[in-house]
Enzyme design. Structure first.
Site, short mmCIF file in Angstrom:
data_model
loop_
_atom_site.label_atom_id
_atom_site.label_comp_id
_atom_site.label_asym_id
_atom_site.label_seq_id
_atom_site.Cartn_x
_atom_site.Cartn_y
_atom_site.Cartn_z
N ARG A 158 0.81 -1.22 0.00
CA ARG A 158 0.00 0.00 0.00
C ARG A 158 0.85 1.27 0.00
O ARG A 158 0.45 2.28 -0.54
CB ARG A 158 -0.87 0.02 1.25
CG ARG A 158 -1.99 -0.97 1.17
CD ARG A 158 -3.12 -0.55 2.11
NE ARG A 158 -4.08 -1.61 2.20
CZ ARG A 158 -4.26 -2.35 3.29
NH1 ARG A 158 -3.58 -2.11 4.38
NH2 ARG A 158 -5.16 -3.31 3.29
N ASP B 73 6.15 -23.11 6.02
CA ASP B 73 6.50 -23.23 7.42
C ASP B 73 8.01 -23.16 7.38
O ASP B 73 8.68 -24.13 7.00
CB ASP B 73 6.05 -24.58 8.00
CG ASP B 73 6.34 -24.65 9.48
OD1 ASP B 73 7.45 -24.26 9.88
OD2 ASP B 73 5.46 -25.09 10.23
N HIS B 74 8.56 -22.00 7.71
CA HIS B 74 9.98 -21.80 7.38
C HIS B 74 10.90 -22.76 8.14
O HIS B 74 12.04 -22.96 7.74
CB HIS B 74 10.41 -20.34 7.55
CG HIS B 74 10.68 -19.92 8.95
ND1 HIS B 74 9.69 -19.53 9.81
CD2 HIS B 74 11.83 -19.82 9.65
CE1 HIS B 74 10.24 -19.21 10.98
NE2 HIS B 74 11.53 -19.38 10.91
N HIS C 68 5.44 -24.72 13.54
CA HIS C 68 6.83 -25.18 13.63
C HIS C 68 6.98 -26.40 14.55
O HIS C 68 7.63 -27.38 14.21
CB HIS C 68 7.73 -24.06 14.17
CG HIS C 68 7.60 -22.76 13.43
ND1 HIS C 68 7.31 -22.69 12.09
CD2 HIS C 68 7.72 -21.47 13.84
CE1 HIS C 68 7.27 -21.42 11.72
NE2 HIS C 68 7.50 -20.67 12.76
C1 BG6 Z 1 7.93 -17.15 13.40
C2 BG6 Z 1 7.16 -16.64 14.59
O1 BG6 Z 1 7.16 -18.00 12.63
O2 BG6 Z 1 9.07 -17.84 13.88
C3 BG6 Z 1 8.02 -15.75 15.48
O3 BG6 Z 1 6.04 -15.90 14.14
C4 BG6 Z 1 9.28 -16.48 15.86
O4 BG6 Z 1 7.31 -15.36 16.64
C5 BG6 Z 1 9.97 -17.05 14.62
O5 BG6 Z 1 10.13 -15.55 16.52
C6 BG6 Z 1 11.14 -17.92 15.01
O6 BG6 Z 1 11.86 -18.25 13.87
P1 BG6 Z 1 13.41 -18.61 13.94
O7 BG6 Z 1 13.75 -18.99 12.54
O8 BG6 Z 1 14.10 -17.36 14.43
O9 BG6 Z 1 13.52 -19.71 14.91
#
Ligand code: BG6
Length: 502
Positions: free
Chosen positions: A62, A194-195, A257
């Site tokens: 935006r 889901d990283h 996660h």
């Molecule tokens: C995210 C959450 O998905 O993962 C955050 O929304 C969290 O709250 C983060 O801090 C943690 O990711 P990583 O890769 O730093 O362990």
């Protein structure tokens, strides 16, 4: 002078395919994720020549901004957050194909504008109509954007959709979202992020289990006493009160996660490493999860405390948080996987903000030796064998074993056999987003969650949240910088166990 040649083996093998030419369109490009993760990841891919030669990135948000302003901001972000040294030639090549479209997502003419820019880029850079749409936007605007994109699908090339978490707020909203997406896109065009699945060490869990012959035969209820999974963060909620107040630890970490880590730990060996096979096995685990009852789930909220020597505010004092907030920032639970491999084997899990340290680990605790003849000789109370997978930081794997202390007599002590990524491999660890963006461009969904997985995750969370409505714990119940509320320790003590020592 003798010139030293760079050792090509240190770069690792480049065996991956090159993605087709394509445009990556980021919706929500003014957000934190784009600056801190997406552009640094794109830069690192460009740095390693992993992006196709004909490539474009379109930022959509935006905020009113010109192409040049956007490029300047992203350049700064890359300089600040990238894991690689900054090189003008790499950046200039990436920036050539960058555009920015200021638009309101809900505005139809805005979508037309995006389509126009994409058509121009197609002409200019010969992208063949291939598109990756990255939705880093609040779930409330997903359906509008998805419908608009669906209606204007390019008739040429392929289209893929990357959807950031949270995917819904509960089962019902997740199903509504899936229905909106399915009207225009097929499941194999949807890549739910889901990283954690993009993390090297999470993928290594699959390698550890299925590329080694020694673990699988003992990876079951006969040899394993219990499993502990910890996702601990020392940070608070930073500037995300708006999101976190509604999400809490259960939706922020547990639903995605944490459950994915558990699924990978508990799944059966897939018949191959394709998206369908891997996800079929994970979903079976998620379907068979249960908690023995409300007493097996503990929640907490941090109060004031000290983290790494610094005084920190309590959750209720954070900017934007309701001073009487009942949002949990910590969850611990005992879960069971109801199948032949795991019946009666507890999986203790815990996750939280403002804990003593940042640490994500999976600890597989084996049963004690059936007849320990040296019991009395154990120096520090010989501990059972533990296979500890360090997801982050200090990435690696460590096996705790009993060993004889040198000298007279038979004194036994626990020692560790360690594998550390830093020592064994000379290349740096890629960021999760590099792997995930590239996989999506290649059409490989193995490390993305399928709709049925997400739904199973929500079913468990919905049941827990419903049970929580019946009581009101007294918050805050743990000080920042500790390992959570006392009730989390009691959860294990009741079973004659305790959380792994730190
Ligand atoms: C995210 C959450 O998905 O993962 C955050 O929304 C969290 O709250 C983060 O801090 C943690 O990711 P990583 O890769 O730093 O362990």
């Amino acid at each position: 002078m003798v010139a030293t040649q760079k050792n090509p083996l240190l770069d690792g093998l480049q065996i991956r395919r090159m993605p087709d030419p394509c445009a990556l369109v980021i919706f929500g490009a003014s957000g934190d994720l784009t600056q801190k993760k997406l552009f640094p990841a794109l830069y690192s891919l460009a740095f390693r020549n992993l992006l196709p030669d004909r490539f474009a990135v379109v930022g959509v948000a935006r905020t009113e901004e010109t192409d040049d302003d956007f490029k300047a901001r992203m350049k700064e972000a890359v300089q600040k957050y990238s894991r690689d040294e900054f090189r003008d030639d790499v950046w200039d090549k990436l920036a050539e194909g960058m555009r920015y479209v200021p638009t309101d997502f809900a505005d139809d003419s805005g979508e037309n504008h995006v389509a126009e820019v994409l058509n121009e880029l197609d002409e200019e850079r010969k992208l063949g109509g291939n598109r990756v749409y990255y939705l880093a936007i609040p779930p409330s605007v997903f359906p509008t954007v998805v419908t608009a994109l669906g209606k204007r699908r390019s008739t040429e090339g392929w289209t893929r959709l990357i959807v950031e978490k949270p995917f819904g707020h509960d089962l019902e909203s997740a199903q509504e979202l899936s229905a909106a997406i399915q009207e225009h896109f097929t499941e194999d065009e949807v890549f739910r992020i889901d990283h954690y699945l993009g993390k090297e060490t999470v993928q290594n869990m699959l390698a550890l289990r299925f590329a080694n012959g020694i673990f699988e035969p003992i990876w079951n209820r006969q040899f394993i006493d219990h499993v502990q999974i910890t996702v601990a963060e020392s940070i608070g909620i930073e500037a995300r009160a708006g999101y976190y107040e509604a999400a809490g630890a259960i939706r922020d970490i547990f639903q995605n996660h944490l459950l994915q880590l558990l699924a990978i730990t508990a799944m059966e060996p897939p018949i191959d490493f394709t998206a369908e096979s891997v996800r079929n096995e994970k979903v079976k685990v998620l379907r068979s999860l249960h908690t023995p009852g409300p007493k097996s789930i503990v929640r907490g909220q941090y109060g004031r405390g000290f983290v790494e020597g610094e005084e920190v505010r309590g959750y209720r004092e954070e900017d934007g948080v309701d001073p009487r907030s009942m949002t949990e920032t910590f969850v611990a639970a005992k879960l069971y996987v109801d199948n032949w491999r795991w019946a009666d084997t507890p999986f203790y899990v815990r996750m939280g903000k403002r804990l003593a340290r940042r640490e994500t680990t999976i600890a597989i605790q084996f049963k004690r030796a059936p007849h320990p003849p040296f019991e009395e000789a154990a120096a520090d109370g010989l501990r059972p064998n533990v296979l500890l997978v360090h997801i982050q930081p200090d990435e690696g794997v460590s096996l705790a074993i009993g060993a004889k202390v040198p000298g007279q007599g038979m004194t036994i002590r626990t020692v560790h056999m360690d594998f550390l990524y830093g020592g064994a491999f000379r290349t740096g660890m890629p960021e999760a987003y590099e792997r995930l963006i590239l996989d999506c461009m290649l059409g490989d969904a193995t490390l993305f969650t399928r709709t049925d997985e997400v739904e199973e995750q929500w079913k468990l969370v919905d049941a827990i949240v419903a049970a929580w409505k019946r009581d009101r714990p007294s918050f805050p119940n743990y000080a920042g910088g500790t390992w959570g509320p006392a009730s989390a320790d009691e959860l294990l003590h009741r079973d004659g166990r305790s959380w792994r020592r730190h």
